[in-house]
Design an enzyme around this catalytic site. Structure first.
Site, short mmCIF file in Angstrom:
data_model
loop_
_atom_site.label_atom_id
_atom_site.label_comp_id
_atom_site.label_asym_id
_atom_site.label_seq_id
_atom_site.Cartn_x
_atom_site.Cartn_y
_atom_site.Cartn_z
N ASN A 112 -6.96 22.47 34.01
CA ASN A 112 -6.33 21.62 35.04
C ASN A 112 -5.52 22.46 36.01
O ASN A 112 -5.51 22.19 37.21
CB ASN A 112 -5.45 20.55 34.39
CG ASN A 112 -6.26 19.36 33.92
OD1 ASN A 112 -6.77 18.60 34.74
ND2 ASN A 112 -6.41 19.22 32.62
N ARG A 130 15.15 21.76 20.15
CA ARG A 130 14.49 21.28 21.37
C ARG A 130 15.43 21.36 22.59
O ARG A 130 15.03 21.73 23.68
CB ARG A 130 14.07 19.82 21.13
CG ARG A 130 12.78 19.44 21.77
CD ARG A 130 12.40 18.03 21.36
NE ARG A 130 11.56 17.99 20.18
CZ ARG A 130 10.28 18.37 20.14
NH1 ARG A 130 9.68 18.81 21.22
NH2 ARG A 130 9.58 18.29 19.03
N ILE A 188 7.06 17.97 23.46
CA ILE A 188 7.83 16.76 23.79
C ILE A 188 9.13 17.22 24.45
O ILE A 188 9.80 18.14 23.97
CB ILE A 188 8.11 15.95 22.51
CG1 ILE A 188 6.78 15.39 21.98
CG2 ILE A 188 9.11 14.83 22.78
CD1 ILE A 188 6.88 14.70 20.65
N ASN A 206 2.15 14.07 35.01
CA ASN A 206 1.41 14.55 33.84
C ASN A 206 -0.01 14.02 33.90
O ASN A 206 -0.26 12.96 34.48
CB ASN A 206 2.09 14.05 32.56
CG ASN A 206 1.40 14.54 31.29
OD1 ASN A 206 0.96 15.69 31.22
ND2 ASN A 206 1.28 13.68 30.29
N HIS A 256 -3.02 12.84 31.25
CA HIS A 256 -3.20 12.51 29.84
C HIS A 256 -4.64 12.05 29.62
O HIS A 256 -5.15 11.22 30.38
CB HIS A 256 -2.22 11.40 29.43
CG HIS A 256 -2.36 11.04 27.99
ND1 HIS A 256 -1.83 11.81 26.98
CD2 HIS A 256 -2.99 10.00 27.39
CE1 HIS A 256 -2.13 11.26 25.82
NE2 HIS A 256 -2.83 10.16 26.04
N SER A 263 -5.65 9.66 32.71
CA SER A 263 -4.64 9.02 33.56
C SER A 263 -3.67 10.06 34.09
O SER A 263 -3.23 10.94 33.35
CB SER A 263 -3.81 8.02 32.74
OG SER A 263 -4.62 7.08 32.06
N THR A 282 8.31 9.77 32.41
CA THR A 282 9.59 9.12 32.12
C THR A 282 9.92 9.45 30.66
O THR A 282 9.05 10.00 29.95
CB THR A 282 9.49 7.58 32.33
OG1 THR A 282 8.52 7.08 31.42
CG2 THR A 282 9.12 7.22 33.76
N ASP A 333 4.24 9.67 27.19
CA ASP A 333 3.00 9.15 27.80
C ASP A 333 3.16 7.71 28.28
O ASP A 333 2.19 6.95 28.37
CB ASP A 333 1.81 9.24 26.81
CG ASP A 333 1.51 10.67 26.42
OD1 ASP A 333 1.70 11.57 27.25
OD2 ASP A 333 1.08 10.89 25.27
#
Ligand code: GRF
Length: 217
Positions: free
Chosen positions: A18, A70, A97, A112, A114, A141, A146, A150
Site C-alpha cells: 500500500n 504502549r 494498536i 487507515n 483495513h 475499507s 478514531t 477499526d
C-alpha cells in the site's frame, strides 16, 4: 499558483505494497497534491522501508519490542511524526494498536486501510474469517482513525465476491489489489482538502457521508 502539497507521514509494519501504491500516486503531482515526507516502521526488517528508501523518502524505525509499554512507544512515535510537521498520517499495514491519547492527537488527520467491509470483520485474519463464515462478499475499507479499533467512519470501500474455491491467500491477493486503488484515491481527496471529519461524521466536498462510497473496480 497551486497550493503547497500536503506533508504525509506513513506508518508501516511489513511489505508496504500500500505504501508503494501511495509512492506511485505521489509521483504524479498532477493527480496527488501530497508529498510523502517520512515512513516509520515499528519493525526493523519491514520490506516497506526499502521501498521508501528507493523512492528517496526518509525512513525511521521505532522498534516496539524495545519499549516497556504502549504509552512510551506511542510517545516516541508521536515525537518522530510531529518532527515532520505532517498534514496527514497514513497507516498502511501498521500492525500496532495505538493509545487513545495518540489517536486523539491526530483526529481528522489519520487514515487507515483495513481488509474488510467495515464494520464487518474488524481486527486480524479477516480473509480467513469471511471464508470460514461462508460469506459471499468481502473487500477493503479506508476510514478515518478514531480510538475504537477499526471503528472510525468509513470513506471508501471496494467490494468483491468470495469465490467458491477461495483460500485466504487467494482472497487476500484480490483484496490487496483493490486496496491499491482505494487508498491513493482517498488520500487524493484528503490532499485536495475535500475530506473532513466532524463529530465522527465524514464530509466529502462539504456533504455528510451517511454511507461509504463504493469503488467500482
Ligand atoms: C493490507 O491488507 C492492509 O489492509 C492491512 O495489512 C496489509 C498490509 O499490506 N492492514 P502491505 O504492507 O501494504 O503490503
Amino acid at each position: 499558483m497551486s497550493a503547497k502539497p500536503k506533508r504525509l507521514v506513513v506508518l508501516i509494519s511489513g511489505g508496504g505494497s500500500n505504501l508503494q501504491a501511495l509512492i506511485n500516486a505521489c509521483q504524479s503531482p498532477s493527480h496527488m497534491a501530497g508529498e510523502l515526507v517520512a515512513v516509520i516502521s515499528n519493525r526493523p526488517d519491514a520490506y516497506g522501508l526499502q521501498r521508501a528508501q528507493q523512492a528517496g523518502i526518509a525512513t525511521f524505525v521505532i522498534d516496539h519490542t524495545t519499549y516497556a509499554d504502549r504509552a512510551s512507544f506511542d510517545r516516541d512515535l508521536q515525537a518522530c511524526i510531529d518532527a515532520q510537521q505532517p498534514d496527514g498520517l497514513l497507516l498502511a499495514g501498521f500492525m500496532r494498536i495505538l493509545t487513545p491519547t495518540f489517536v486523539e492527537h491526530y483526529t481528522g488527520k489519520m487514515l487507515n486501510i483495513h481488509p474488510s467491509l467495515l464494520p464487518a470483520y474488524k481486527g486480524t485474519h479477516t480473509h480467513q474469517r469471511v471464508i470460514a463464515d461462508g460469506g459471499s462478499a468481502h473487500g477493503a475499507s479506508v476510514h478515518f482513525v478514531t480510538p475504537e479499533l477499526d471503528g472510525g467512519p468509513v470513506i471508501l470501500q471496494a467490494r468483491l465476491p468470495v469465490l467458491p474455491d477461495d483460500t485466504p491467500e487467494l482472497l487476500a491477493a484480490r483484496v490487496l489489489e483493490q486496496e491499491h486503488y482505494i487508498y491513493p484515491e482517498v488520500v487524493r481527496w484528503f490532499c485536495a482538502g475535500r475530506l473532513q471529519l466532524q463529530a465522527n461524521t465524514v464530509y466529502l466536498d462539504g456533504e455528510a457521508l451517511h454511507k461509504p462510497h463504493l469503488f467500482n473496480a
